[in-house]
Design an enzyme around this catalytic site. Structure first.
Site, mmCIF file in Angstrom:
data_model
loop_
_atom_site.group_PDB
_atom_site.id
_atom_site.type_symbol
_atom_site.label_atom_id
_atom_site.label_comp_id
_atom_site.label_asym_id
_atom_site.label_seq_id
_atom_site.Cartn_x
_atom_site.Cartn_y
_atom_site.Cartn_z
ATOM 1 N N GLU A 275 19.306 19.760 11.308
ATOM 2 C CA GLU A 275 19.816 20.182 12.619
ATOM 3 C C GLU A 275 21.223 19.642 12.890
ATOM 4 O O GLU A 275 21.653 19.604 14.042
ATOM 5 C CB GLU A 275 18.863 19.746 13.744
ATOM 6 C CG GLU A 275 17.431 20.261 13.628
ATOM 7 C CD GLU A 275 17.293 21.775 13.742
ATOM 8 O OE1 GLU A 275 18.303 22.475 13.916
ATOM 9 O OE2 GLU A 275 16.156 22.253 13.618
ATOM 10 N N HIS B 146 9.967 16.652 19.737
ATOM 11 C CA HIS B 146 8.924 17.655 19.988
ATOM 12 C C HIS B 146 7.873 17.110 20.955
ATOM 13 O O HIS B 146 6.688 17.026 20.603
ATOM 14 C CB HIS B 146 8.222 18.028 18.676
ATOM 15 C CG HIS B 146 9.118 18.522 17.581
ATOM 16 N ND1 HIS B 146 8.724 18.562 16.245
ATOM 17 C CD2 HIS B 146 10.373 19.014 17.606
ATOM 18 C CE1 HIS B 146 9.705 19.051 15.506
ATOM 19 N NE2 HIS B 146 10.729 19.319 16.292
ATOM 20 N N HIS C 185 9.252 24.843 20.525
ATOM 21 C CA HIS C 185 9.737 23.924 19.486
ATOM 22 C C HIS C 185 9.932 22.494 20.024
ATOM 23 O O HIS C 185 9.351 21.556 19.485
ATOM 24 C CB HIS C 185 11.054 24.460 18.892
ATOM 25 C CG HIS C 185 11.589 23.612 17.777
ATOM 26 N ND1 HIS C 185 12.106 24.123 16.611
ATOM 27 C CD2 HIS C 185 11.712 22.266 17.646
ATOM 28 C CE1 HIS C 185 12.486 23.137 15.813
ATOM 29 N NE2 HIS C 185 12.262 21.999 16.424
HETATM 30 O O1 2HA Z 1 14.039 17.661 11.549
HETATM 31 O O2 2HA Z 1 12.755 18.637 14.193
HETATM 32 O O3 2HA Z 1 14.011 20.945 14.251
HETATM 33 C C1 2HA Z 1 12.897 18.332 11.898
HETATM 34 C C2 2HA Z 1 13.093 19.086 13.134
HETATM 35 C C3 2HA Z 1 13.731 20.388 13.016
HETATM 36 ZN ZN ZN Z 2 12.564 20.101 15.741
#
Ligand code: 2HA
Ligand code: ZN
Length: 284
Positions: free
Chosen positions: A129, A154, A223
Site C-alpha cells: 500500500e 482493518h 476493507h
Molecule cells: O498489507 O492491509 O491493504 C495488507 C493490507 C493491504
Molecule cells: Zn488492508
C-alpha cells in the site's frame, strides 16, 4: 555495509536504530493494533515521515543498501525519509523483530525510487500500500505541514459498519458523530468514504489521497480505514475513536432508538470546544 559507511559509522558512533524512539513507537503501535484485533495476519501498514536530524543520529543518510522502484512518482517527497512496515509482514511480529519487519527508506531525487537505509533484512520490501501511503502523505502535508503519520488497518466494527450502513460519507460521519459525545471533538472534519476498490495499486492510492486533502480519516468499504496525524497517537486515536463509535452503532442499530445526540447538541459540542463541524454536515 561498505567499508566507507562502516568507517563513517565508527567515526560518528551512530546509535543502534532499533533503539530509536521512532522505531519503538511503530513497534508499540503495531503490537497495540494487533492486540485490538485490527490487524490479522499481514493486515495493516504504517508509514512515518522522519526528519533528517532524527535519522542521521542512527544511520548514514547517504548510504543505500538497496534501491527499490516504487512504481509511481512522488516528486515532492524526494529526499524525505519514511519508516514503513513491510509487505507480507505480520503486525504481531514487528516488536520482537523490527529489522526484518520494518524499513527506513529515503525517496531518491527521481521521486520514484526508494533507497533502503535500514531494515527488511530478509530481502523484503515496503508495504503493497505504499502508493496510498505516500500519496496520502503528499495530500496531508499540503493540508497540514506537520502531518507525519499515515496508518491503515482493518478494525472489525468499522468494517462491519460498511456492510450495513449507507456509504454516503456525510451520512456515515453523522451516524458516527451521534454515537459518542467525543466524536465531534475528535473528528469534527468528518470521515471520507471510498466504495470497494481493489487494494495495493496506484488507483486506490490516488482515490485515498484525493480524500486525504479534506479528511484525516478515510474508510475503505469492506476493507478497513486510513488515519493520518501529526503523531502516532493522533492517527491511532482517530481510528480508535471511529472504531468505538462503529461498535456502538452496531450494538444499537437493530434496537429501537429512544435517545440520540441531536444536531443541535452536536453544534453545542463543536461550539463548546471552539471547533467547526464540517460545513453543511449538520442539519440545523
Ligand atoms: O498489507 O492491509 O491493504 C495488507 C493490507 C493491504
Ligand atoms: Zn488492508
Amino acid at each position: 555495509m561498505s567499508f566507507e559507511n562502516f568507517a563513517k559509522k565508527i567515526s560518528r558512533s551512530l546509535s543502534d536504530v532499533k533503539d530509536a524512539p521512532f522505531v519503538k513507537e511503530v513497534c508499540k503501535a503495531c503490537s497495540n493494533m494487533y492486540r485490538l484485533g485490527w490487524d490479522e495476519r499481514n493486515g495493516g501498514n504504517i508509514s512515518y515521515l522522519l526528519e533528517e536530524k532524527e535519522v542521521e543520529k542512527y544511520l548514514d543518510t547517504e548510504g543505500c543498501l538497496r534501491e527499490i522502484p516504487m512504481g509511481f512518482k512522488a516528486n515532492i517527497l524526494a529526499g524525505k525519509y519514511f519508516l514503513v512496515t513491510g509487505t507480507g509482514k505480520y503486525f504481531k511480529n514487528v516488536e520482537e523483530d523490527p529489522a526484518n519487519n520494518l524499513g527506513i527508506i529515503k525517496i531518491a531525487a527521481d521521486g520514484e525510487t526508494a533507497k533502503l537505509l535500514w531494515g527488511w533484512e530478509d530481502g523484503g520490501r515496503f508495504t503493497s500500500e505504499l502508493p496510498a501511503h505516500l500519496m496520502s502523505h503528499m495530500s496531508r502535508l499540503s493540508a497540514d505541514p506537520e502531518n507525519r503519520v499515515i496508518m491503515h488497518s482493518h478494525p472489525t466494527n468499522i468494517l462491519a459498519m460498511t456492510f450495513v450502513h449507507d456509504l454516503d460519507e456525510r451520512e456515515f460521519t453523522r451516524s458516527l458523530w451521534r454515537m459518542i459525545t467525543e466524536c465531534m471533538v475528535v473528528f469534527p472534519d468528518g470521515v471520507g468514504v471510498l466504495p470497494w476498490m481493489l487494494c495495493g495499486n496506484n488507483e486506490i492510492g490516488e482515490a485515498t489521497a484525493e480524500k486525504m486533502k479534506e479528511f484525516r480519516l478515510v474508510v475503505w468499504a469492506n476493507h478497513g480505514i486510513y488515519g493520518a496525524g501529526k503523531t502516532m497517537d493522533e492517527a491511532f486515536g482517530l481510528i480508535e475513536t471511529v472504531e468505538k463509535a462503529a461498535e456502538l452503532y452496531l450494538k444499537t442499530a437493530h434496537l429501537p432508538r429512544v435517545n440520540t445526540i441531536t444536531d443541535e447538541q452536536l453544534k453545542i459540542i463543536a461550539d463548546g470546544f471552539h471547533l467547526k463541524a464540517k460545513e453543511g454536515w449538520l442539519d440545523l
